[in-house]
Design an enzyme around this catalytic site. Structure first.
Site, PDB file in Angstrom:
ATOM      1  N   ASP A 168      42.253  40.654  43.393  1.00 11.33           N
ATOM      2  CA  ASP A 168      41.840  39.457  42.677  1.00 11.33           C
ATOM      3  C   ASP A 168      43.044  38.882  41.918  1.00 11.33           C
ATOM      4  O   ASP A 168      44.099  38.698  42.517  1.00 11.33           O
ATOM      5  CB  ASP A 168      40.656  39.776  41.749  1.00 11.33           C
ATOM      6  N   TYR A 303      42.296  30.887  35.058  1.00 11.97           N
ATOM      7  CA  TYR A 303      41.995  29.962  36.155  1.00 11.97           C
ATOM      8  C   TYR A 303      42.607  28.599  35.867  1.00 11.97           C
ATOM      9  O   TYR A 303      43.145  27.947  36.763  1.00 11.97           O
ATOM     10  CB  TYR A 303      40.477  29.840  36.335  1.00 11.97           C
ATOM     11  N   HIS A 354      34.953  43.557  47.091  1.00 10.77           N
ATOM     12  CA  HIS A 354      35.996  42.966  46.258  1.00 10.77           C
ATOM     13  C   HIS A 354      36.569  43.941  45.231  1.00 10.77           C
ATOM     14  O   HIS A 354      37.737  43.854  44.888  1.00 10.77           O
ATOM     15  CB  HIS A 354      35.406  41.745  45.551  1.00 10.77           C
TER      16      HIS A 354
END
Length: 375
Positions: A168, A303, A354
């Site tokens: 990630d 982000y 994930h």
């Protein structure tokens, strides 16, 4: 400052009392109009989790378990960085820095740190704005700066030569370390040198168009299309208006719980329910690291800083190992990834999603060992 200070997790009783009070006062939405998770995490399950969190979850026991690891804080570029530093009994072990992402935390690695210390000196930092690391108060802490900070951290711990691993956001940071070749930083002696990277979420794209996609490419394209259509709303919000999102998540523990838990349903190899692969306590441990540190907004800002450059082009010349878990969000074929990495080790995992280290710790440890043994 270059001091490395010991750290223990010590959440106050007041924070825990406040949490239970907020859970008891939750104003619930109406039930979803479907019998599955297609509109989001179901009301009945969310109520069940909230009741367990308030009445049965034992944070003090979980806190003590996390404190079995040696933890520290050090200041880099004016920001405190929290990290686990678990040394191997083998003095010749390779230092290894492992980096989590969102909505994860150092909790993701609690099953793999101890077995990895058979071969590695393990360093596991909390990303800036996450967990017990400091929260940036000005813009600029994107993946490039974090990668440089990890170089500095490893040198500060006495490691001039090290390996890096991540998934990630940890994959983005680790990839950037690989692009840097471990050679950027302050001055001679102040940075470490990375000798190779390992990732469970490689960032790869095809060159040019795809006229006749292979079955593997078809799977990758379908996964990307599904993510864009059904799974990416959170990233758009966090990449554009993280502060606005933060007000609700900082005020409501159920809101924070639901925001995170939906992704553990969507992104784990769990056959439809996250508790098929992770225990309820493990899932809540991770949520707690967001709640007790009030880091919903500060974690989302990564982000805003870096989502547009997450898959930025630039070749990683360092040897690269990849563990490709079948339920990963992005499932780029090796041929795509070779456009971005010098891949010397590739494993198609039999199961897992994930959160590879959290879901399948034995497979994760085995692959990390196998790759770095080649160096």
């Amino acid at each position: 400052m270059t001091e490395v200070r010991p750290f223990r997790i010590e959440v106050s009783d007041e924070v825990l009392t406040d949490l239970r009070g907020r859970l008891a006062q939750t104003r619930w939405p109406d039930r979803e109009c479907v019998d599955d998770w297609s509109q989001g995490i179901p009301l009945e399950y969310t109520r069940e989790l909230a009741t367990y969190w308030a009445d049965d979850y034992d944070w003090r026991q979980r806190e003590a378990a996390l404190n079995r690891f040696d933890q520290f804080v050090t200041e880099i570029d004016g920001l405190d960085i929290h990290f686990i530093h678990q040394r191997s009994a083998n003095p010749d072990a390779l230092p290894l820095i492992i980096t989590h992402g969102w909505p994860g935390s150092v909790v993701e690695f609690t099953k793999v740190i101890e077995p990895l210390t058979e071969d590695f000196h393990v360093v596991c930092p909390s990303l800036p704005g996450y967990g017990f690391s400091g929260k940036p108060v000005s813009a600029g802490w994107g993946i490039e700066k974090i990668a440089d900070a990890w170089d500095v951290l490893m040198a500060r711990l006495g490691y001039q030569r090290y390996g890096a691993q991540g998934g990630d956001w940890g994959a983005a940071v680790t990839t950037q370390i690989g692009r840097n070749g471990g050679s950027r930083g302050r001055s001679a002696g102040d940075i470490g040198t990375c000798i190779g990277i390992h990732t469970n979420m490689p960032i790869g794209f095809p060159r040019g168009g795809i006229d006749n996609p292979t079955p593997e490419e078809q799977d990758a394209l379908a996964a990307a299309e599904y993510y864009a259509k059904w799974d990416s709303g959170y990233s758009k919000q966090q990449a554009t208006r993280p502060q606005t999102l933060g007000y609700g998540l900082a005020d409501s523990p159920v809101g924070q719980l639901a925001w995170i838990m939906e992704k553990f349903w969507a992104w784990t190899d769990c056959d439809g329910h996250p508790e098929n692969v992770l225990t309820r306590d493990e899932l809540l441990d991770n949520v707690m690291l967001y709640w007790v540190t009030n880091s919903a907004a500060s974690s989302a800002r990564l982000y805003w800083e870096s989502f547009s450059v997450f898959g930025a082009q630039g070749m990683v010349e360092l040897p690269t190992g990849v563990a490709r878990f079948p339920k990963e969000i992005l499932r780029s074929p090796r041929s795509w990834c070779e456009n971005s990495y010098n891949i010397t080790h590739w494993t198609n995992m039999p199961r897992g999603g994930h959160f590879g280290a959290f879901e399948q710790p034995d497979l994760f440890v085995e692959d990390v060992r196998a790759f770095f043994a080649t160096l």
